[in-house]
Design a protein around this motif. Structure first.
Motif, PDB file in Angstrom:
ATOM      1  N   PRO A   4       1.931   7.790  -2.251  1.00  0.00           N
ATOM      2  CA  PRO A   4       1.329   6.482  -1.966  1.00  0.00           C
ATOM      3  C   PRO A   4       2.399   5.389  -1.992  1.00  0.00           C
ATOM      4  O   PRO A   4       3.395   5.487  -2.707  1.00  0.00           O
ATOM      5  CB  PRO A   4       0.322   6.299  -3.100  1.00  0.00           C
ATOM      6  CG  PRO A   4       0.782   7.212  -4.184  1.00  0.00           C
ATOM      7  CD  PRO A   4       1.490   8.344  -3.523  1.00  0.00           C
ATOM      8  N   ALA A   5       2.197   4.370  -1.200  1.00  0.00           N
ATOM      9  CA  ALA A   5       3.143   3.251  -1.140  1.00  0.00           C
ATOM     10  C   ALA A   5       3.129   2.482  -2.457  1.00  0.00           C
ATOM     11  O   ALA A   5       2.098   2.402  -3.139  1.00  0.00           O
ATOM     12  CB  ALA A   5       2.770   2.325   0.009  1.00  0.00           C
ATOM     13  N   THR A   7       2.975  -0.706  -4.806  1.00  0.00           N
ATOM     14  CA  THR A   7       2.272  -1.989  -4.678  1.00  0.00           C
ATOM     15  C   THR A   7       3.285  -3.127  -4.754  1.00  0.00           C
ATOM     16  O   THR A   7       4.423  -2.951  -5.203  1.00  0.00           O
ATOM     17  CB  THR A   7       1.234  -2.169  -5.800  1.00  0.00           C
ATOM     18  OG1 THR A   7       1.934  -2.255  -7.051  1.00  0.00           O
ATOM     19  CG2 THR A   7       0.238  -1.018  -5.833  1.00  0.00           C
TER      20      THR A   7
END
Length: 45
Positions: A4-5, A7
């Motif tokens: 996941p990227a 934040t």
């Protein structure tokens, strides 16, 4: 592998801590040919 990227808050926290992104690549292969090196195949006509 897909991750996941990060934040925006994670990126800002890492920047404040002086961490550089992305980390060193682990897929770098060496040795690399010199820049401008030309290869010619001999004996093929």
């Amino acid at each position: 592998m897909l991750l996941p990227a990060a934040t925006e808050d994670q990126v800002r926290a890492l920047a404040r801590a002086g961490v550089l992104l992305p980390p060193r690549k682990s897929t770098s292969f060496g040795p690399k040919p010199a820049a401008g090196l030309t290869l010619r195949v001999l004996g093929l006509s």
